[in-house]
Design an enzyme around this catalytic site. Sequence first.
Site: not given
Ligand SMILES: NC(=O)c1ccc[n+]([C@@H]2O[C@H](COP(=O)([O-])OP(=O)(O)OC[C@H]3O[C@@H](n4cnc5c(N)ncnc54)[C@H](O)[C@@H]3O)[C@@H](O)[C@H]2O)c1
Length: 360
Positions: A119, A141, A183, A232, A242, A246, A250, A253, A257, A270
């Site tokens: 938890r 999130k 983003e 943010k 949200e 908030r 989106n 999105h 999505h 993404h």
């Molecule tokens: N929680 C939230 O508020 C929120 C907001 C926006 C996006 N997201 C989520 O984030 C995710 C997307 O994140 P992302 O774009 O970081 O993608 P990701 O985590 O898939 O990373 C992208 C790629 O880059 C590589 N990588 C990471 N760091 C690196 C580095 N320093 N050097 C070389 N390669 C590196 C990773 O291994 C991966 O292959 C999605 O799942 C999305 O839904 C969440």
Amino acid sequence: MKPSILVEIPQDNFKSYPIYIDKEPVKDLAKKLNKLSANKKRLIIISNKVYKLYKNEFNFKKEEIFILKDGENQKNIKNYQRIIEKAIQLGLSRKDLIIAIGGGVVGDLAGFVAATYMRGIEFIQVPTTLLAFVDSSVGGKTAIDLPYAKNYIGAFYQPKMVFINLNFILTLDKRQMLSGFGEILKYAFIENSCKSEKSYLLLEFLSIAADRILENNMNLIERLIKICLELKISVVTKDETESGLRKVLNFGHTYGHALETITHYKKYTHGEAVVYGMMLAFDYALSTKMINHTYYNLAYDLFKKYGYKTIKPVKYNREEIINIMKSDKKANAGIITMILPDRKGSVIETEITDESLFEM
Ligand SMILES: NC(=O)c1ccc[n+]([C@@H]2O[C@H](COP(=O)([O-])OP(=O)(O)OC[C@H]3O[C@@H](n4cnc5c(N)ncnc54)[C@H](O)[C@@H]3O)[C@@H](O)[C@H]2O)c1
């Protein structure tokens, strides 16, 4: 250590956490993490690619790490279970620590494990992508995907602290940088809806400084990261879960999505999906006269400047996409609601009354 930014959540008993932004060698960051977890058991969840690139700097013990394969399709229930099992095997208690090192995929999955393991156990975010710097590592999130719906299982759970180390940018490839800019563009289009006390004129900044930003000018990128985070934080500290404000985050999105889901989380990053989602939103807003041609053209110019083709992706089954959008968490009784632009730098939540106007 003086934080670069402090996030304070009034709805959560003014719980606060620091964000540290710097360019220190990754080795020094590793030392800080060691200090913070002294006298604690810890589980480090790290992206495979990041582990390969930085294993010498981090020098973690093999038994304390869970290496997550790369790709959005890894943010799944199987890996969630594997990580929980690893935590149990390590004997982690509520007083111990989870550390997430990677992009948004690692951060979202590790955060969800932290939110639910016994938890709730403390976790530290060490984002390593531009997208995770400016967005996913902050705000609480956490989630995993289902095959038919993205981020469907999750929790609002804030990290204990966030370390943004700009050195990680140096190993990101161009596609991942552009994904992060996706983003960042979103923040420019929603700036005036974020209810921030400060005005950053992010649209203008992104437009005027595009060439230098795209050449990886670190000072400008650092400034961009701070602006996006401040926007943010302005939003999430007013609406942690949200219920209203908030939702502006989106923007792009709903369709984004759906694109990720219909392609089984394999085709688009993404950030790319969000950009196509914003394009669809701009098209719809223009066709319903919510915005004028001048703003529409300004938005499309910016998409182009930041490396995006302004032709939408290959056509997918329209009905299937609309059905996915209807099952999105943001939909209401089968009616798609979308965040749409209504003025320069401003967006509004809108029910979609005429799906035939979607140009997809
Ligand atoms: N929680 C939230 O508020 C929120 C907001 C926006 C996006 N997201 C989520 O984030 C995710 C997307 O994140 P992302 O774009 O970081 O993608 P990701 O985590 O898939 O990373 C992208 C790629 O880059 C590589 N990588 C990471 N760091 C690196 C580095 N320093 N050097 C070389 N390669 C590196 C990773 O291994 C991966 O292959 C999605 O799942 C999305 O839904 C969440």
